[in-house]
Design a protein around this motif. Sequence first.
Motif, PDB file in Angstrom:
ATOM      1  N   THR A 150       0.720  -1.254  -0.325  1.00 46.29           N
ATOM      2  CA  THR A 150       0.346  -0.270  -0.085  1.00 46.29           C
ATOM      3  C   THR A 150       0.913   1.061   0.221  1.00 46.29           C
ATOM      4  OG1 THR A 150      -1.525  -1.178   0.757  1.00 46.29           O
ATOM      5  CG2 THR A 150      -1.680   1.150   0.550  1.00 46.29           C
ATOM      6  N   CYS A 201       2.170   1.933  -3.406  1.00 46.95           N
ATOM      7  CA  CYS A 201       0.775   1.921  -4.163  1.00 46.95           C
ATOM      8  C   CYS A 201       0.413   3.582  -3.913  1.00 46.95           C
ATOM      9  CB  CYS A 201      -0.096   1.644  -4.020  1.00 46.95           C
ATOM     10  SG  CYS A 201      -2.104   1.963  -3.777  1.00 46.95           S
ATOM     11  N   LEU A 202       1.265   3.778  -2.718  1.00 47.41           N
ATOM     12  CA  LEU A 202       0.184   5.659  -2.021  1.00 47.41           C
ATOM     13  C   LEU A 202       1.600   6.392  -2.733  1.00 47.41           C
ATOM     14  CD1 LEU A 202      -0.678   5.874   1.268  1.00 47.41           C
ATOM     15  CD2 LEU A 202      -1.435   5.946  -0.577  1.00 47.41           C
ATOM     16  N   VAL A 262       0.155   8.278  -5.583  1.00 48.08           N
ATOM     17  CA  VAL A 262      -0.450   9.649  -4.816  1.00 48.08           C
ATOM     18  C   VAL A 262      -0.220  10.810  -6.131  1.00 48.08           C
ATOM     19  CG1 VAL A 262      -1.112  11.959  -3.519  1.00 48.08           C
ATOM     20  CG2 VAL A 262      -1.766   8.910  -2.948  1.00 48.08           C
ATOM     21  N   MET A 271      -5.690   4.278  -7.649  1.00 50.74           N
ATOM     22  CA  MET A 271      -4.777   5.296  -7.063  1.00 50.74           C
ATOM     23  C   MET A 271      -4.907   6.471  -8.039  1.00 50.74           C
ATOM     24  SD  MET A 271      -4.827   5.603  -3.443  1.00 50.74           S
ATOM     25  CE  MET A 271      -4.335   4.453  -2.798  1.00 50.74           C
ATOM     26  N   THR A 327      -7.053   9.705  -6.730  1.00 50.41           N
ATOM     27  CA  THR A 327      -6.351  10.923  -6.721  1.00 50.41           C
ATOM     28  C   THR A 327      -6.056  11.971  -7.830  1.00 50.41           C
ATOM     29  OG1 THR A 327      -4.507   9.437  -5.857  1.00 50.41           O
ATOM     30  CG2 THR A 327      -3.883  12.291  -5.811  1.00 50.41           C
ATOM     31  N   TRP A 382      -6.884  14.348   1.059  1.00 51.77           N
ATOM     32  CA  TRP A 382      -5.787  12.634   1.903  1.00 51.77           C
ATOM     33  C   TRP A 382      -7.845  12.107   1.882  1.00 51.77           C
ATOM     34  CZ3 TRP A 382      -6.952  11.709   7.050  1.00 51.77           C
ATOM     35  CH2 TRP A 382      -7.215  12.280   7.532  1.00 51.77           C
ATOM     36  N   ILE A 391      -9.062   9.365   0.178  1.00 49.40           N
ATOM     37  CA  ILE A 391      -7.158   8.522   0.184  1.00 49.40           C
ATOM     38  C   ILE A 391      -6.985   7.802   1.227  1.00 49.40           C
ATOM     39  CG2 ILE A 391      -4.700   8.893  -0.912  1.00 49.40           C
ATOM     40  CD1 ILE A 391      -5.572  11.058  -1.960  1.00 49.40           C
ATOM     41  N   ALA A 418      -6.771   3.689   1.301  1.00 50.88           N
ATOM     42  CA  ALA A 418      -5.133   3.625   1.097  1.00 50.88           C
ATOM     43  C   ALA A 418      -6.447   1.727   2.167  1.00 50.88           C
ATOM     44  CB  ALA A 418      -4.387   3.937   1.999  1.00 50.88           C
TER      45      ALA A 418
END
Lengths: 706, 292, 318
Positions: free
Chosen positions: B97, B100-101, B105, B164, B168, B204, B207, B211
């Motif tokens: 994760t 991936c963030l 993002v 993601m 975003t 966020w 997000i 997440a």
Amino acid sequence: MAEPLLAISDLSLTYETPRGALQALDGVSLAVEAGEAVAVVGESGSGKSSVALAIMGLLGREAMLSGSIRFEGRELTGLDAKARRELRGRAIGMVFQDPFTSLNPSLTIGEQVAEPLVYGRDLRRSAALARAIAALGEVGLANPAALVTAYPHQLSGGMQQRVLIAAAVIAGPRLLVLDEPTTALDVTVEAQILDLLDGLRRDRRLGMLFITHNLGVVNRIADRVCVLYAGRVVELGSREEVLGSPAHPYTKGLLASLPRLSLGERGRRIAPIPGRFPDLTDPPAGCIFAPRCPFVEERCRAETQPLLELAGSRAVRCWKSGALGAWPAPGPPRAATHPLPAQGSAPLVAAQTLSKLYQRGRAGGGLAWSRRLGVLPWPRLRSEIVRAVDRLSLAVGRGEVVGLVGESGSGKSTLGRIMLRLVEPSSGRILFDGADITALPQKALAGLRKRAQIIFQNPDSSLNPRRRVGEAIGRAVVLHADGRVPDLRARVERLLDRVGLPPAYYDRYPHQLSGGEKQRVGIARALATGPRFIVCDEPVSALDVSVQATILNLLGDIRDELGVSYLFISHDLSVVAHIADRIAVMYSGRICEMGTAEAVLAPPYHPYTEALLSAAPTPIPGAQRRQRVRLRGDSAPAAAERAGCPFHSRCPRKLGAICETMEPPLLEPRPGHSIACHLPLAELARVPPVIPAEPCARACGGFDPS
Amino acid sequence: MAAPALDRAPAAPRRRRPARRLPAALLWGGAIIAAVVILIALAPAIAPYPYDEMNILARLQPPSAAHWFGTDEFGRDVLSRVLIGGRLSLIMGFGATALCLALGVPLGLLAGYRRGRVDEAIMRVMDVIMSFPPILLGLLVLAVGTPSFWKAVLAVGLVYVPSMVRLTRSVTLNLVSEEFIVAAHARGEGAAYILFSEILPNAWPPIAVEASLKVTFAILLGASLSFLGMGAQPPSSDWGLMISGARPLVNSAPWVALAPGLAMCLTVIGINLLGDGLREALDPRMVRAHRQ
Amino acid sequence: MAFYVLKRLLAIAAILAVMSVLIFLITQILPGNVAQVIAGQFASPETVAAVAHRLGLDQPLLVQYWRWASGILGGDLGVSLVMERPVAPVLFHALGNSALLAALSFVFVVLVGIGLGILAAIRHGGILDHCASIFTYVGISVPEFFWGIVLILVFARYLDWLPSGGAAAWGEGLGPWISHLVLPAATLTFTLIAHVSRLTRSSMIETLRSQYVRNARAKGLPERVVLLRHALRNALLPTITVLAIDVGWLIGGVVVVEAVFAYPGIGRLLIFAIQHHDLPLIQASILVIAAIYCLANLIADLLYAYFNPKIRYGRASA
């Protein structure tokens, strides 16, 4: 006396909230006779929509209702779901505010209009559709047979509202409940819809309950008026009585805080209603309006006020209503008025033949083939060029307020943002303080950013919800200061004070503020860089009338004290007439008339200005009877029809082919006043003034003490 | 300023946000995850046996006082192995994760803010990645060469980058047209400030909710890959591999498979609860509903 | 609409082309020396070179790709290195088995998942809603392989009603054929139903709160009509998109479930191929699965466009 069509008595509505019981309605009583239109007026939070939903039985399960709603002698509260459903549509029809979301996007117009007949009157589908076509024709839609198979997204807002009205009346209801049916529409379209509703009422002897916040609309449509404040009826009476000689302090205040569409308004302060809307989970003791009332006495705070019957059908919730004077006039501006610059001096900001073109792809518009390299066929999505701003020139002088009026989609916001280089123009030039800033790279715009600012329409979207008020304002100070700012907090607090907020607001978050307060913070933020020019983009449109007045006063004071120039953008002519030195009327990307406020508000008019002025609802009794210009259609022309005068497709005075092909010449009735029209000036000048004369000066707040 | 022109509030703000109670889901989820993380972090200290200590005499013992979750076919203590194996599963969940963030993002912010060609280019690449079914993309990355746990983390992280980016980007697109962003432009802020100080703080919440979902997806997908022999490699072990190894023993010693399976379910349910609670706590619509 | 379909078809073709390049590059280039891997760790350099030559690995990359891709376009998926047989028949036999399993599960998922979601939304806050939400919570938290093992434990070991794995041929009769399908299909269905019903529920709840549903009620329509005619249609639009994503999930599930139940489908074939470094088999099966997924997405897009008048009729100016 026979029982009225609808009789509401002692209706109360309570919600349980985490903070205790919220009294949304408290002892509301009113009646509607057949063929009569009763307006329920109130600001947001007054509970006016709850009245409508209670009649329809559409309140949620969590609403606790008491009192009685009788329709044709039959008690509605306590009816079971089936009986209620059978009344809806067939006996009581309803039209909601927002036509864009009230139509089902995946059903055809015909289906949606016909279905009350299919499911309520057991008509066969084909017969119902035939009736739907007739109903669509009745509500003034052209070519109804073709509309039946259309989908909502293919219609303009005005057409959608007509469809909703057709669906509401098709099953033959005796009562029509309308919840702000014209609020989402442009003023010229609003006028059309009000005419339509008036006609329906006459033809069908419909009883109408018309819910609105707009006193001008009330004046246009209602026989009787019910003023609602904080869930309580504060005044009931005929239109002439309530608008002409308001008895309750709140009604007086509402009328006094409206900017009027009349000459000689500039520089005058409006009288607002002080204070804040009460917290309905913890209402003040005694009269609910006492904390905001200028006539308040000890007795008001001690006693709950009953609704007192006056002569006729009139009732007022105020014990001293007979002895009230006029609503107090506002104090004079704090500082001396900045003198206007002499005519002919160099403008502060100037747009020169600015254009902004957007390319709008049309899904399903098909393919257009072009040739590449001479021979290769090359597919391209067919698209249309939208001219948001079309070769437009406009200048704003130092210390001058230029009002820019136009309906939605006219390109007025785009123009405002181009002048600040927030949107890049497609062609044309922008001059700021004599310097050409059109081609400057964004990095070189620091000077402009410091001296030109913007104030927005929507208080909820204009502040970052995760920043404190102080940070939001302080950031602008820091950004344009050289080096650190040691006295930042003090400077921000001075700005807060300037817009009338206490220094403690420095540490608040936007969600802790009311709409008017947010708007003040937005103004303080714009002032933080010490600008010379501010684009005010519909700064009061989202606010309640009483708050709108305070913001208009504030903006006027700032202009007077600091000598700032505004480009004041609004769809509301009366607001613009109140604040602007000069007015520019914009239609479909072009300016059709421009001049001093006095010149634009008096004949000769551009036909569009004339239509706008005559459509603008005003709350002056008698004004509703004046001659009105009605426009055809309700939307600006498509790209293909743009040749010639952009207004030709809706113009009631269209001459003929010349309007469709030739660009209209600029007529100059007097220096500084220009009208873009093919009609000869002499003919335009023959039009009588559209603005009604005020029977009584504003200072007396619409109440004649004599 | 003339006094009556004020809609000034009394000293205390009337529209105070009511003290909101934290959603129950958030508390339960938080408690479960805290317990799981603490147990697994302390595993080397609290595990009753070394996770790889074999004891042929005590093979396939059912749960007992000595071995709470029984023993496996080599006589290893299942409880100890579940505790130790949880480490890799959690690393998989949070590591993938995080990856991936870290990728998704910034790319999403850039695409939503710049729009135009940058947006087009980023989104087309994402489209290609998204047109592989998730597990296939994981397998593709792991297909050749020797499988390893870290490659699996990388693969799982990459699988979830496109969603993601999309999230975003759409949040950014919505925010960019907000008036407070226009105001930031109007006072001359740079792109970096607008992205990280104005947009990101508002972007966020969704997000974070996304997440939290991704953590569970990553744990499950990682376990699936391990189960297929493409993730953690013996002798180290995660829950997926443990279940895979226990698969032939299902008939004789079901506890060997059930223990890691239940541990994984508990963890994933905990994170899901946490995510739901987070959504409830952060959803602005809910906040507004509370205020009215 | 026609233009929209054309556009989607072109996009799918482009994506498949890019995918084939990606699959080729990743499988062929990343690992370094494929020939070494295939020949074994202790093979002599000559053997490795011979293997490389046999595979055509000594030729330029572009030539290798061209050979592979043109073969696929001509229907030739290559020859399996391990089984030393043409890939196509093996692959399509396995694909048939998997398709059967997946289709069966998918039908269940659509019917039960959507139905459950709608019921939960209508009875929002009721007992059914709470039960459904507990069920979906467990559903999305349990990986397929674990759920499969639990099912095997219960139905194969303790109850002994169903076989724990494998597949029966048609020849063995309908009973065994079906009984081999039940557990794998149930395993696949469980997670996906949870997912679909959860999303259908939330989209239905949102639709029921919309202005047009309120307006439909104000017109006096019976509740049944409000729900089915006004709410359902619009609520199902997002569900279509979700179902397309779930096909991806389903494919993942198929791979895992086939491993759990030793079911002879394409997922097991792929795992086998990966474990044995059978390059042509890996490439072909991944490409075929990805193509199916793309196709599913295309169908979902078209369905969405068909049910959404905004796409079907475009944006005509009034």
